[in-house]
Design a protein around this motif. Structure first.
Motif, PDB file in Angstrom:
ATOM      1  N   ASP A 149       0.824  -1.209   0.000  1.00 37.23           N
ATOM      2  CA  ASP A 149       0.000   0.000   0.000  1.00 37.23           C
ATOM      3  C   ASP A 149       0.863   1.266   0.000  1.00 37.23           C
ATOM      4  OD1 ASP A 149      -2.283  -1.494  -0.062  1.00 37.23           O
ATOM      5  OD2 ASP A 149      -2.714  -1.352   2.074  1.00 37.23           O
ATOM      6  N   VAL A 150       1.961   1.240   0.752  1.00 30.78           N
ATOM      7  CA  VAL A 150       2.857   2.407   0.745  1.00 30.78           C
ATOM      8  C   VAL A 150       3.435   2.624  -0.654  1.00 30.78           C
ATOM      9  CG1 VAL A 150       5.048   3.299   1.616  1.00 30.78           C
ATOM     10  CG2 VAL A 150       3.406   2.276   3.200  1.00 30.78           C
ATOM     11  N   LEU A 151       3.846   1.533  -1.305  1.00 34.26           N
ATOM     12  CA  LEU A 151       4.402   1.655  -2.652  1.00 34.26           C
ATOM     13  C   LEU A 151       3.334   2.043  -3.672  1.00 34.26           C
ATOM     14  CD1 LEU A 151       6.895  -1.338  -2.621  1.00 34.26           C
ATOM     15  CD2 LEU A 151       7.463   1.088  -2.702  1.00 34.26           C
ATOM     16  N   TYR A 152       2.105   1.599  -3.472  1.00 32.09           N
ATOM     17  CA  TYR A 152       1.020   2.058  -4.332  1.00 32.09           C
ATOM     18  C   TYR A 152       0.931   3.594  -4.302  1.00 32.09           C
ATOM     19  CZ  TYR A 152      -1.435  -2.295  -5.616  1.00 32.09           C
ATOM     20  OH  TYR A 152      -1.793  -3.493  -6.175  1.00 32.09           O
ATOM     21  N   LEU A 153       1.007   4.158  -3.087  1.00 26.39           N
ATOM     22  CA  LEU A 153       0.919   5.610  -2.958  1.00 26.39           C
ATOM     23  C   LEU A 153       2.069   6.317  -3.683  1.00 26.39           C
ATOM     24  CD1 LEU A 153      -0.153   5.924   0.796  1.00 26.39           C
ATOM     25  CD2 LEU A 153      -1.592   6.287  -1.226  1.00 26.39           C
ATOM     26  N   LEU A 154       3.239   5.669  -3.709  1.00 27.85           N
ATOM     27  CA  LEU A 154       4.421   6.292  -4.283  1.00 27.85           C
ATOM     28  C   LEU A 154       4.566   6.037  -5.784  1.00 27.85           C
ATOM     29  CD1 LEU A 154       7.005   5.454  -1.456  1.00 27.85           C
ATOM     30  CD2 LEU A 154       5.808   7.619  -1.835  1.00 27.85           C
ATOM     31  N   VAL A 155       4.112   4.878  -6.264  1.00 28.50           N
ATOM     32  CA  VAL A 155       4.360   4.481  -7.652  1.00 28.50           C
ATOM     33  C   VAL A 155       3.227   4.907  -8.583  1.00 28.50           C
ATOM     34  CG1 VAL A 155       4.667   2.499  -9.192  1.00 28.50           C
ATOM     35  CG2 VAL A 155       5.870   2.579  -6.996  1.00 28.50           C
ATOM     36  N   ILE A 156       1.977   4.750  -8.128  1.00 24.43           N
ATOM     37  CA  ILE A 156       0.852   5.112  -8.997  1.00 24.43           C
ATOM     38  C   ILE A 156       0.798   6.642  -9.148  1.00 24.43           C
ATOM     39  CG2 ILE A 156      -1.664   5.102  -9.223  1.00 24.43           C
ATOM     40  CD1 ILE A 156      -1.711   2.431  -7.778  1.00 24.43           C
ATOM     41  N   ARG A 157       0.606   7.105 -10.379  1.00 21.99           N
ATOM     42  CA  ARG A 157       0.483   8.543 -10.630  1.00 21.99           C
ATOM     43  C   ARG A 157      -0.986   8.923 -10.456  1.00 21.99           C
ATOM     44  NH1 ARG A 157       4.311   6.826 -14.547  1.00 21.99           N
ATOM     45  NH2 ARG A 157       2.675   6.391 -16.056  1.00 21.99           N
ATOM     46  N   TRP A 158      -1.335   9.379  -9.271  1.00 24.09           N
ATOM     47  CA  TRP A 158      -2.731   9.643  -8.918  1.00 24.09           C
ATOM     48  C   TRP A 158      -3.252  10.916  -9.603  1.00 24.09           C
ATOM     49  CZ3 TRP A 158      -4.973   5.831  -6.131  1.00 24.09           C
ATOM     50  CH2 TRP A 158      -4.117   4.954  -5.476  1.00 24.09           C
TER      51      TRP A 158
END
Length: 611
Positions: A149-158
Motif C-alpha cells: 500500500d505504501v508503494l502504491y501511494l508512491l508508484v501510482i500517478r494519482w
C-alpha cells in the motif's frame, strides 16, 4: 489532456532498463504445462475419488476433503468442482503471463516483487504458512500489504492530491482490519469484535480496491483488461459481503458456494498479477478491441451473477443448510446470545449433531423445513410417548430418547420459556445467575466453631453430583501421584464404616445422607485443638501426607461439582505429615454439615473419637 491511455516515464530517479528473467517462450511452456496439469488432475481426480478431485480443483491437501465432507461429496458439489476446474485453469493462464519488459525505477521494482509475492502466497505459499501459528500468518499479511500500500501511494500517478489522500485513508482502514486480525490471534485488545466493526473493515477493503483501480486508470500505464480485472475484484467483495450477512458465512454446510467463491476469488489474483506485469512505462499495452471488450463485460456479469443464481432454489426444494459437522455448529451459544434469525440454525445444528458418537435426532437427508416442522411438533407434544411417535414418523434413529427442552427452546421459545424461563437467558445472564445462586448457597452455611479461629479457614457449600457422588477430596494437588492416590482412596471409602478413604496424599470423605450438597468448613491449626465432639454424629481422625506443600479441597470449575468458593491451603507447615479430623452431623431438616480440621502430626493411626 487524456489520462486514460497516455504513457509517460516514471518520476523520481533514473529509469533502469529491466530485462525479462525468462524468455517469453519459456513462460509459454510453463503456462501450458501448469494449466494442462490442472485440467488433467481434475479429470484424474474424478476417477480416483473425492479427495483427489478436491486436491486437483481446490489446490489444497486431499485430507481437507474429509474434513469438509466426511460422508463424501454430493452431486452438486462434484458438478461445482468440475465447473470450477476450467475456470481456475483459465484464470491461472492469465496469471502466468510473462512480465512486460521496460524500465523500472527502484520503487516500481520493489512493488512488482511484492505483488508477485502476494500472488505466490495465494497460489502456493498459503499452505506452508498455514502450518505455522495463525499469528505468524496474520503478521506476514499485515507486513506484506503495508509495504504494497505504501508503494502504491508512491508508484501510482494519482494526478490528484485529494485522490492520493483518499487512497491513503482507505489503505489505512484496510490495514486496520489486518491489524485487528493479528491482535485477535495474539489474544490482545482488538480494535473491535462486533459485526458492525467487521463489516466496516470489509467495506474499507473494498473501497481500497476501488480507489486503486481509479488510480490505475488515471495513471494510464495499465491496460483495459487489467482495469476490468480490478473492477471484477470489487465485484467479488460485492458478493462476499452480502453472503456473509445473509447466509451467515460462505460455508453453511453446502460446499457448492465455497467452491464457486474460491474460483471467483482468483480474479483478484489475476488483477494483482496484471498490475505487477504492466508496471513498466514503455510498451504500454493497447486497449482490447471492442468485440473482446464486450466479451469481457459478459464475463464480468456472469461471474457476478452466477454464484447468486446457483443458490436460488424453488421453494419446494428441500434445503440442507446445516449438518452436525458444519463449521457454524461448533459453538453452542445460549438462546439469549442469538438473534431471532439465528435460532432456527442453532436448532438445526443440534438436531443433526452426532457429537460423541450419538445418533442425530433426525436423518441426515431430512430437509431443513421438515426438521423445523417436526421440532415445533415436538414442542407441542403432551408427553414423552407423543414425542417418540413424532420422531418415529420422522425416521429418527433414537425416537425413544425424545427431545430435550434446551434444544427445543431455539425453535419454540414462547412454549418452552413459559415453564422454563432460565433457558431463555444469554451466556452472561446464565453465568450471573449461577454466581448469585452459589453466593446465596454459601451464605446459608455457618461456621460450627465460630470462636475457634484457625490459621486459615473457610466455610462454603460443597456441591455434589445429583446421582451417586462419592464425596469430596482433601488432597495435595502438587503430588505427582495424587490421581492414583485419589483412586485408591475412592476404593477404600466404602470399606470404612465412617466413609473415609485414606491413601497417601488423598483423603476421600463420603456423605452419610442422600444429599446433593453439604455445608463444609475447613480449618488449619498449628497444633491439635480439643476434640469437642458434643453435637456431632461422627468424629474421626486419619493421617494424610503433603508431598508438595499443599492440602486443599477442589473448587467448583466449569462443571457442577466442587466447593462454591476458593479453598485455602491447609498444609500450613509445608511438606510433611498431618492429621485430618472430620466432624459430621445431619440436622433435623436433612442438611449435612462437615467440619474438617487439619494440623501437623506424625501419627499414622486412625482414631474414632465419636462413633
Amino acid at each position: 489532456m487524456r489520462w486514460g491511455n497516455d504513457c509517460v516515464r516514471p518520476y523520481g530517479g533514473a529509469a533502469l532498463r529491466s530485462r525479462p528473467v525468462l524468455p517469453d517462450g519459456f513462460w509459454r511452456i510453463i503456462r501450458i504445462g501448469l494449466v494442462g496439469l490442472v485440467l488433467a488432475a481434475a479429470v484424474a481426480g474424478l476417477v480416483l475419488g473425492d479427495a483427489w478431485l478436491w486436491a486437483a480443483v481446490e489446490w489444497s491437501p486431499p485430507v481437507y476433503a474429509g474434513f469438509y465432507a466426511p460422508g463424501g461429496f454430493d452431486a452438486p458439489t462434484v458438478v461445482a468442482l468440475l465447473v470450477a476446474a476450467p475456470v481456475k485453469a483459465a484464470l491461472l493462464w492469465l496469471i502466468l503471463r510473462a512480465p512486460a519488459p521496460g524500465p523500472l525505477d527502484r520503487r516500481a521494482k520493489a512493488l512488482r516483487r511484492l505483488l508477485y509475492l502476494a500472488v505466490a502466497y495465494t497460489l502456493v505459499l498459503w499452505y506452508p504458512v498455514a502450518l505455522l501459528p495463525d499469528a505468524v500468518d496474520a503478521a506476514f499479511q499485515l507486513a506484506l500489504w503495508t509495504a504494497i500500500d505504501v508503494l502504491y501511494l508512491l508508484v501510482i500517478r494519482w494526478r490528484s492530491r485529494m485522490l492520493r489522500a483518499a487512497a491513503g485513508a482507505m489503505f489505512a482502514v484496510e490495514l486496520a482490519g489486518m491489524a485487528n486480525e493479528l491482535l485477535d490471534e495474539l489474544d490482545l485488545l482488538e480494535l473491535g469484535s462486533g459485526g458492525i466493526v467487521g463489516l466496516g473493515l470489509m467495506l474499507g477493503g473494498a473501497a481500497a480496491t476501488v480507489i486503486t483501480v481509479v488510480g490505475q486508470w488515471r495513471d494510464g500505464r495499465w491496460s483495459h483488461g487489467t482495469l476490468v480485472a480490478g473492477w471484477l475484484s470489487v465485484g467479488v467483495y460485492a458478493l462476499v459481503i452480502p453472503l456473509n450477512i445473509l447466509f451467515e458465512g460462505i460455508f453453511n454446510g453446502n460446499l457448492v458456494m465455497p467452491v464457486m467463491m474460491d474460483a471467483v476469488g482468483l480474479v483478484s489474483t489475476v488483477w494483482i498479477a496484471a498490475t505487477a506485469r504492466e508496471l513498466p512505462t514503455e510498451n504500454c499495452p493497447a486497449d482490447l478491441p471492442s468485440g473482446r471488450r464486450r466479451m469481457m463485460r459478459v464475463g464480468v456479469a456472469a461471474v457476478a451473477v452466477l454464484p447468486i443464481i446457483s443458490q436460488i432454489h424453488p421453494e419446494q426444494t428441500p434445503h440442507l443448510t446445516y449438518t452436525g459437522w458444519s463449521m457454524g455448529c461448533y459453538d453452542r451459544p445460549g438462546f439469549g446470545d442469538l438473534k431471532p434469525a439465528e435460532r432456527n440454525a442453532a436448532f438445526l445444528c443440534r438436531a443433526r449433531s452426532a457429537e460423541g458418537g450419538v445418533p442425530p435426532m433426525f436423518p441426515e437427508d431430512l430437509s431443513d423445513q421438515a426438521v423445523l416442522a417436526y421440532g415445533k411438533a415436538l414442542c407441542r407434544a403432551k408427553d414423552r410417548d407423543e414425542q417418540e411417535a413424532i420422531l418415529t414418523r420422522a425416521g429418527s434413529a433414537r425416537p425413544a430418547w425424545g427431545a430435550d427442552l434446551w434444544d427445543l427452546v431455539y425453535v419454540c421459545p414462547e412454549i418452552i420459556g413459559a415453564t422454563h424461563p432460565e433457558l431463555l437467558r444469554s451466556t452472561t445472564e446464565t453465568e450471573a445467575a449461577n454466581t448469585a445462586y452459589i453466593a446465596e448457597q454459601n451464605a446459608k452455611c455457618r461456621d460450627p466453631w465460630p470462636r475457634t479461629k484457625g490459621v486459615v479457614q473457610a466455610t462454603v457449600r460443597y456441591f455434589l453430583f445429583a446421582d451417586g457422588d462419592h464425596g469430596y477430596l482433601v488432597h495435595d494437588p502438587e503430588d505427582e501421584a495424587v490421581d492414583e492416590a485419589a483412586e485408591q482412596a475412592m476404593d477404600k471409602v466404602y470399606d470404612d464404616s465412617a466413609l473415609i478413604g485414606v491413601a497417601g496424599s488423598a483423603v476421600l470423605v463420603g456423605h452419610v445422607a442422600d444429599v446433593v450438597d453439604l455445608c463444609l468448613t475447613v480449618k488449619a491449626f498449628r497444633s491439635a485443638p480439643p476434640p469437642r465432639t458434643a453435637g456431632w454424629d461422627q468424629v474421626n481422625e486419619v493421617p494424610v501426607v503433603s508431598r508438595g506443600g499443599r492440602l486443599t479441597v477442589p473448587e467448583m470449575g466449569e462443571g457442577d461439582v466442587g466447593a462454591g468458593a476458593p479453598m485455602p491451603n491447609l498444609a500450613i507447615a509445608g511438606k510433611g505429615r498431618y492429621r485430618l479430623r472430620v466432624y459430621v452431623r445431619v440436622d433435623d431438616a436433612g442438611e449435612e454439615q462437615h467440619l474438617v480440621v487439619v494440623f501437623p502430626g506424625a501419627s499414622r493411626k486412625r482414631l474414632e473419637l465419636k462413633p
